[in-house]
Scaffold this active site. Structure first.
Site, short mmCIF file in Angstrom:
data_model
loop_
_atom_site.label_atom_id
_atom_site.label_comp_id
_atom_site.label_asym_id
_atom_site.label_seq_id
_atom_site.Cartn_x
_atom_site.Cartn_y
_atom_site.Cartn_z
N LYS A 68 31.10 20.05 59.36
CA LYS A 68 31.20 21.46 59.73
C LYS A 68 30.03 22.25 59.14
O LYS A 68 30.19 23.19 58.37
CB LYS A 68 32.54 22.05 59.27
CG LYS A 68 33.75 21.31 59.85
CD LYS A 68 35.05 21.85 59.31
CE LYS A 68 36.24 21.10 59.88
NZ LYS A 68 36.32 19.68 59.44
N ASP A 93 25.19 26.84 57.17
CA ASP A 93 24.15 27.19 56.19
C ASP A 93 23.09 27.99 56.94
O ASP A 93 23.25 28.29 58.13
CB ASP A 93 23.56 25.93 55.56
CG ASP A 93 23.10 26.16 54.12
OD1 ASP A 93 22.39 27.16 53.90
OD2 ASP A 93 23.45 25.36 53.25
N ASP A 146 31.80 14.80 60.48
CA ASP A 146 32.50 16.08 60.52
C ASP A 146 32.29 16.82 59.20
O ASP A 146 33.17 16.86 58.34
CB ASP A 146 33.99 15.83 60.77
CG ASP A 146 34.77 17.12 60.93
OD1 ASP A 146 34.17 18.13 61.36
OD2 ASP A 146 35.98 17.13 60.62
#
Length: 241
Positions: free
Chosen positions: A67, A70, A65
């Site tokens: 997230k 980019d 996790d």
């Protein structure tokens, strides 16, 4: 139709610790009852791949996790590294090109789109100049993520029922912000604002619940796990009766 998910994979225990040594100690302590663990930003930065290895080498599944957010090429390369490691779930958070890049690289792993953090409520929406409700925002983001090929979403249990109503049963809903049912109304100062019990999350449509502190801070962690698994079994039975 209810998905076939073993009871010991319904709870994903959050390894919010500072080292792979601590992580492996928790995996060994819980793996008789829990076979799915989450490696988040804290552990990944502290010990990089060793935190993930602590789970996989004990024969358990891992949700990474981070997230991911980019430029699409960087997200694609990150997902490629994670899926080659044997990770089961990877979370991504971002606009269409970011999500699309994660999906294109996922191969055997499953990509879950983060909808709205459970620490975020409508007062935060207003501060950001957003209108509507949390439920509207979650549904909009989930619909978009699934259209782009995500395998599921990360969402509060408070929104799970609406997601199922509008988007069906074929995708995964993973729900953080889980607290023991008997204490759910006592948590006035919890940093997770949109919280539910394991029973409610599963009854409303979640497939997995992510649990950390209610287990790790308990005097008897296995007892808390067993209690939550009992809640989950009852919720699943109620849904099929």
């Amino acid at each position: 139709m209810e998905k076939t998910i073993p009871l010991d994979e319904r709870i994903i225990f959050a390894l919010d610790v500072d080292s792979a040594v601590e992580a492996e100690a928790w995996v060994k302590k819980l793996k008789s009852h829990v076979r799915f663990f989450k490696v988040g930003l804290q552990l990944f930065i502290a010990d990089w791949w060793r935190g993930i290895d602590a789970v996989l080498q004990n024969g358990c599944k891992v949700m990474v996790d981070l997230k991911l957010f980019d430029i699409p090429e960087t997200v694609s390369l990150a997902v490629d590294k994670l899926k080659n490691k044997g990770v089961t779930f990877i979370t991504v958070h971002g606009n269409d090109p970011i999500v699309r890049a994660a999906v294109a690289a996922k191969s055997g792993a499953k990509v879950l789109a983060v909808t709205v953090l459970t620490s975020f409520d409508e007062s935060d929406m207003r501060e950001m100049g957003l209108k509507g409700t949390i439920e509207d925002l979650v549904l909009m983001r989930a619909k978009r993520a699934l259209a782009l090929g995500c395998d599921g979403v990360v969402s509060s249990g408070l929104e799970a029922a609406r997601l199922r109503q509008h988007l069906g049963e074929k995708f995964l809903v993973v729900t953080p912000g889980i607290r023991p049912g008997k204490n759910i109304d006592e948590l006035k100062n919890d940093d997770q604002k949109r919280i539910v019990s394991a029973y409610r999350a599963i009854a409303e449509g979640a497939d997995h619940v992510v649990v950390g502190r209610p287990i790790s801070k308990a005097s008897d962690p296995i007892a808390v796990v067993a209690s939550m698994q009992d809640e989950i079994e009852k919720a699943l039975a109620a849904k099929t009766s």
